[in-house]
Design a protein around this motif. Sequence first.
Motif, PDB file in Angstrom:
ATOM      1  N   THR A   1       0.788  -1.259  -0.181  1.00 34.18           N
ATOM      2  CA  THR A   1      -0.030   0.030   0.033  1.00 34.18           C
ATOM      3  C   THR A   1       0.678   1.248  -0.065  1.00 34.18           C
ATOM      4  O   THR A   1       2.003   1.228   0.337  1.00 34.18           O
ATOM      5  CB  THR A   1      -0.855  -0.062   1.365  1.00 34.18           C
ATOM      6  OG1 THR A   1       0.132   0.164   2.193  1.00 34.18           O
ATOM      7  CG2 THR A   1      -1.810  -1.157   1.490  1.00 34.18           C
ATOM      8  N   ASN A   2       0.123   2.493  -0.214  1.00 35.47           N
ATOM      9  CA  ASN A   2       0.769   3.758  -0.091  1.00 35.47           C
ATOM     10  C   ASN A   2       1.580   4.020   1.160  1.00 35.47           C
ATOM     11  O   ASN A   2       2.669   4.501   1.340  1.00 35.47           O
ATOM     12  CB  ASN A   2       0.155   4.863  -0.781  1.00 35.47           C
ATOM     13  CG  ASN A   2      -0.160   4.958  -1.949  1.00 35.47           C
ATOM     14  OD1 ASN A   2       0.633   4.119  -2.857  1.00 35.47           O
ATOM     15  ND2 ASN A   2      -1.151   5.639  -2.349  1.00 35.47           N
ATOM     16  N   THR A   3       0.875   3.588   2.341  1.00 35.86           N
ATOM     17  CA  THR A   3       1.456   3.916   3.608  1.00 35.86           C
ATOM     18  C   THR A   3       2.644   2.892   3.678  1.00 35.86           C
ATOM     19  O   THR A   3       3.781   3.488   4.302  1.00 35.86           O
ATOM     20  CB  THR A   3       0.261   3.239   4.646  1.00 35.86           C
ATOM     21  OG1 THR A   3      -0.908   4.301   4.309  1.00 35.86           O
ATOM     22  CG2 THR A   3       0.873   3.498   6.068  1.00 35.86           C
ATOM     23  N   GLU A   4       2.279   1.665   3.151  1.00 37.92           N
ATOM     24  CA  GLU A   4       3.616   0.472   3.467  1.00 37.92           C
ATOM     25  C   GLU A   4       4.823   1.262   2.553  1.00 37.92           C
ATOM     26  O   GLU A   4       5.931   1.253   3.169  1.00 37.92           O
ATOM     27  CB  GLU A   4       3.321  -0.573   3.113  1.00 37.92           C
ATOM     28  CG  GLU A   4       2.034  -1.396   4.021  1.00 37.92           C
ATOM     29  CD  GLU A   4       1.586  -2.458   3.445  1.00 37.92           C
ATOM     30  OE1 GLU A   4       1.293  -3.536   4.302  1.00 37.92           O
ATOM     31  OE2 GLU A   4       1.391  -2.638   2.081  1.00 37.92           O
ATOM     32  N   TRP A   5       4.551   1.850   1.371  1.00 33.68           N
ATOM     33  CA  TRP A   5       5.553   2.419   0.771  1.00 33.68           C
ATOM     34  C   TRP A   5       6.160   3.392   1.438  1.00 33.68           C
ATOM     35  O   TRP A   5       7.508   3.597   1.456  1.00 33.68           O
ATOM     36  CB  TRP A   5       5.071   3.101  -0.750  1.00 33.68           C
ATOM     37  CG  TRP A   5       5.169   1.884  -1.678  1.00 33.68           C
ATOM     38  CD1 TRP A   5       4.036   1.400  -2.266  1.00 33.68           C
ATOM     39  CD2 TRP A   5       6.572   1.369  -2.281  1.00 33.68           C
ATOM     40  NE1 TRP A   5       4.611   0.729  -3.283  1.00 33.68           N
ATOM     41  CE2 TRP A   5       5.717   0.541  -3.281  1.00 33.68           C
ATOM     42  CE3 TRP A   5       7.718   1.273  -2.087  1.00 33.68           C
ATOM     43  CZ2 TRP A   5       6.578  -0.450  -4.073  1.00 33.68           C
ATOM     44  CZ3 TRP A   5       8.411   0.348  -2.831  1.00 33.68           C
ATOM     45  CH2 TRP A   5       7.942  -0.262  -3.817  1.00 33.68           C
ATOM     46  N   LEU A   6       5.457   4.474   2.156  1.00 31.49           N
ATOM     47  CA  LEU A   6       6.037   5.669   2.820  1.00 31.49           C
ATOM     48  C   LEU A   6       7.101   4.921   3.984  1.00 31.49           C
ATOM     49  O   LEU A   6       7.983   5.376   4.080  1.00 31.49           O
ATOM     50  CB  LEU A   6       5.044   6.434   3.319  1.00 31.49           C
ATOM     51  CG  LEU A   6       4.197   7.146   2.396  1.00 31.49           C
ATOM     52  CD1 LEU A   6       3.004   8.084   3.035  1.00 31.49           C
ATOM     53  CD2 LEU A   6       5.262   8.107   1.936  1.00 31.49           C
ATOM     54  N   PHE A   7       6.363   3.876   4.666  1.00 33.90           N
ATOM     55  CA  PHE A   7       7.433   3.569   5.823  1.00 33.90           C
ATOM     56  C   PHE A   7       8.653   2.750   5.133  1.00 33.90           C
ATOM     57  O   PHE A   7       9.574   2.969   5.593  1.00 33.90           O
ATOM     58  CB  PHE A   7       6.496   2.433   6.527  1.00 33.90           C
ATOM     59  CG  PHE A   7       5.842   3.144   7.399  1.00 33.90           C
ATOM     60  CD1 PHE A   7       6.341   3.565   8.810  1.00 33.90           C
ATOM     61  CD2 PHE A   7       4.630   3.057   7.563  1.00 33.90           C
ATOM     62  CE1 PHE A   7       5.555   4.016   9.798  1.00 33.90           C
ATOM     63  CE2 PHE A   7       3.607   3.621   8.541  1.00 33.90           C
ATOM     64  CZ  PHE A   7       3.976   4.217   9.669  1.00 33.90           C
TER      65      PHE A   7
END
Length: 122
Positions: free
Chosen positions: A52-58
């Motif tokens: 997900t986008n959030t996982e990419w950010l992390f």
Amino acid sequence: MSKKESFVQNRIKSIGFAYKGALYLIKTEASIKVQLFVAISVTLAGFYFNITNTEWLFQITFIGLVMTAEGINTAIEYIADFIHPEYHKTIGHIKDISAGAVFIAAMAAVAGALVIYIPKLF
């Protein structure tokens, strides 16, 4: 008298110096090459598992954290060796602490990767 360079010209030069430093780090340091290999591997895994986008950010943050820590560690080692080329107990402690900071960042990144990828494997 030479003309003073503009703020923008100075920033462009600064970016050039930073880029040159990053390339030098990648070309000369085995540890950053390992970190770069891991970064590329988890990036490919991210595409494969469609994180997900959030996982990419992390994931991007963890990659940046570890590679930054590795670069700072290398700079500290260079400075320490320049100041005191022969073995010195205190310099050894400084280098160990700097390497320990990279280890902490890497372990945080591993923990983050486990949180992201373990659910996708099972």
